[in-house]
Design a protein around this motif. Structure first.
Motif, PDB file in Angstrom:
ATOM      1  N   VAL A  44       0.853  -1.197   0.000  1.00 32.31           N
ATOM      2  CA  VAL A  44       0.000   0.000   0.000  1.00 32.31           C
ATOM      3  C   VAL A  44       0.888   1.246   0.000  1.00 32.31           C
ATOM      4  O   VAL A  44       2.054   1.189   0.369  1.00 32.31           O
ATOM      5  N   LYS A  45       0.323   2.362  -0.447  1.00 32.63           N
ATOM      6  CA  LYS A  45       1.088   3.618  -0.507  1.00 32.63           C
ATOM      7  C   LYS A  45       0.383   4.683   0.304  1.00 32.63           C
ATOM      8  O   LYS A  45      -0.848   4.721   0.341  1.00 32.63           O
ATOM      9  N   ARG A  46       1.158   5.544   0.906  1.00 25.59           N
ATOM     10  CA  ARG A  46       0.571   6.718   1.565  1.00 25.59           C
ATOM     11  C   ARG A  46      -0.026   7.622   0.492  1.00 25.59           C
ATOM     12  O   ARG A  46       0.463   7.667  -0.636  1.00 25.59           O
ATOM     13  N   ARG A  47      -1.087   8.322   0.848  1.00 17.68           N
ATOM     14  CA  ARG A  47      -1.686   9.277  -0.093  1.00 17.68           C
ATOM     15  C   ARG A  47      -2.064  10.541   0.660  1.00 17.68           C
ATOM     16  O   ARG A  47      -2.159  10.548   1.885  1.00 17.68           O
ATOM     17  N   GLU A  48      -2.256  11.595  -0.084  1.00 19.50           N
ATOM     18  CA  GLU A  48      -2.723  12.852   0.506  1.00 19.50           C
ATOM     19  C   GLU A  48      -4.202  12.703   0.855  1.00 19.50           C
ATOM     20  O   GLU A  48      -4.979  12.221   0.037  1.00 19.50           O
ATOM     21  N   ALA A  49      -4.548  13.082   2.083  1.00 23.76           N
ATOM     22  CA  ALA A  49      -5.976  13.086   2.440  1.00 23.76           C
ATOM     23  C   ALA A  49      -6.583  14.198   1.628  1.00 23.76           C
ATOM     24  O   ALA A  49      -6.237  15.357   1.775  1.00 23.76           O
ATOM     25  N   GLY A  50      -7.471  13.797   0.697  1.00 23.67           N
ATOM     26  CA  GLY A  50      -7.739  14.854  -0.247  1.00 23.67           C
ATOM     27  C   GLY A  50      -9.135  15.080  -0.710  1.00 23.67           C
ATOM     28  O   GLY A  50     -10.102  14.587  -0.167  1.00 23.67           O
ATOM     29  N   GLU A 110       2.067  -4.060   3.450  1.00 24.32           N
ATOM     30  CA  GLU A 110       3.376  -3.433   3.628  1.00 24.32           C
ATOM     31  C   GLU A 110       3.258  -1.944   3.366  1.00 24.32           C
ATOM     32  O   GLU A 110       2.817  -1.523   2.302  1.00 24.32           O
ATOM     33  N   LEU A 111       3.631  -1.156   4.367  1.00 19.37           N
ATOM     34  CA  LEU A 111       3.585   0.303   4.273  1.00 19.37           C
ATOM     35  C   LEU A 111       4.951   0.855   4.636  1.00 19.37           C
ATOM     36  O   LEU A 111       5.470   0.571   5.728  1.00 19.37           O
ATOM     37  N   ASP A 112       5.555   1.597   3.733  1.00 17.06           N
ATOM     38  CA  ASP A 112       6.895   2.176   3.949  1.00 17.06           C
ATOM     39  C   ASP A 112       7.912   1.104   4.352  1.00 17.06           C
ATOM     40  O   ASP A 112       8.728   1.304   5.261  1.00 17.06           O
ATOM     41  N   GLY A 113       7.827  -0.061   3.715  1.00 15.96           N
ATOM     42  CA  GLY A 113       8.787  -1.141   3.991  1.00 15.96           C
ATOM     43  C   GLY A 113       8.499  -1.933   5.257  1.00 15.96           C
ATOM     44  O   GLY A 113       9.211  -2.876   5.590  1.00 15.96           O
ATOM     45  N   THR A 165      -3.934   6.852   9.030  1.00 18.84           N
ATOM     46  CA  THR A 165      -3.087   7.177   7.877  1.00 18.84           C
ATOM     47  C   THR A 165      -3.829   6.922   6.570  1.00 18.84           C
ATOM     48  O   THR A 165      -4.247   5.792   6.310  1.00 18.84           O
ATOM     49  N   PRO A 166      -3.994   7.957   5.718  1.00 19.84           N
ATOM     50  CA  PRO A 166      -4.619   7.741   4.415  1.00 19.84           C
ATOM     51  C   PRO A 166      -3.658   6.974   3.499  1.00 19.84           C
ATOM     52  O   PRO A 166      -2.470   7.322   3.407  1.00 19.84           O
ATOM     53  N   ILE A 167      -4.166   5.936   2.851  1.00 21.54           N
ATOM     54  CA  ILE A 167      -3.347   5.116   1.956  1.00 21.54           C
ATOM     55  C   ILE A 167      -4.138   4.797   0.691  1.00 21.54           C
ATOM     56  O   ILE A 167      -5.327   5.097   0.601  1.00 21.54           O
ATOM     57  N   SER A 168      -3.462   4.177  -0.263  1.00 25.97           N
ATOM     58  CA  SER A 168      -4.164   3.644  -1.432  1.00 25.97           C
ATOM     59  C   SER A 168      -3.630   2.236  -1.687  1.00 25.97           C
ATOM     60  O   SER A 168      -2.493   1.920  -1.328  1.00 25.97           O
ATOM     61  N   ILE A 169      -4.480   1.406  -2.294  1.00 31.08           N
ATOM     62  CA  ILE A 169      -4.125   0.020  -2.562  1.00 31.08           C
ATOM     63  C   ILE A 169      -4.608  -0.340  -3.963  1.00 31.08           C
ATOM     64  O   ILE A 169      -5.644   0.164  -4.414  1.00 31.08           O
TER      65      ILE A 169
END
Length: 197
Positions: free
Chosen positions: A7-13, A64-67, A39-43
């Motif tokens: 998963v990746k972090r994303r801007e809360a938007g 997995e988030l930020d390794g 934490t806002p994320i995307s998958i």
């Protein structure tokens, strides 16, 4: 449980950002809970769908988030009913040493005696809440209805002793019931009216 979803972090938007994410094949999500701030994320929609088809939605999901590998459960899924697409997911991080409360789907097993005689199978509650170790969350809870006759029901109290985890749902939580066929009920009323004439 070898598959780990990245998963990746994303801007809360803004809505436009979320629409762009979805168009790019990703699902906006949020992760919160044990030892993590919200934490806002995307998958990847494709990867999530593939994982759910293989492993189901109830169990433990390694991401997995930020390794860093984190064990989560799916807390809530918002779905678009028109397109059958997932719009948003809430992931809950959990303490692996503590039991947690989850809603598990009830699946019916067997052919009911009552249904074979024309009764109608009703399932008023499709899920029940249980308390279980994170590594032992069942995908479904099977309820055998073979002996269920017309007018009979199975409630939580009937299966509480047959499972190896704690059921949180109330004893009178109805899981399945077999009702009389509508036609025969109408016929009974008609025949009782005729008897009065």
């Amino acid at each position: 449980m070898s598959t780990v979803l990245s998963v990746k972090r994303r801007e809360a938007g803004h809505r436009s950002t979320l629409t762009q994410l979805r168009k790019g094949g990703a699902i906006p999500a949020v992760i919160y809970g044990y030892k993590i701030d919200s934490t806002p994320i995307s998958i990847s929609a494709k990867e999530f769908k593939k994982y759910v088809q293989k492993n189901g939605r109830n169990g433990l999901l390694p991401i997995e988030l930020d390794g860093e590998r984190i064990n989560v459960v799916v807390s809530e899924v918002q779905q678009c009913s028109l397109k059958d697409e997932v719009n948003h997911i809430d992931f809950l991080t959990i303490n692996m040493s503590e039991e947690l409360e989850v809603d598990v789907t009830v699946s019916i097993v067997g052919e009911s005696v009552g249904v074979s005689k024309g009764g109608i199978l009703m399932q008023p509650n499709l899920e029940m809440k249980i308390k279980v170790n994170p590594t032992e969350i069942p995908e479904t809870i099977e309820v055998n209805i073979t002996k269920l006759a017309i007018g009979e029901s199975i409630i939580v109290a009937d299966i509480r002793e047959s499972v190896n985890f704690e059921i949180i749902s109330e004893d009178d939580h109805t899981l399945v019931t077999i009702t009389a066929p509508i036609v025969s009920a109408v016929e009974e009323i008609a025949s009782s009216i005729e008897a009065l004439d």
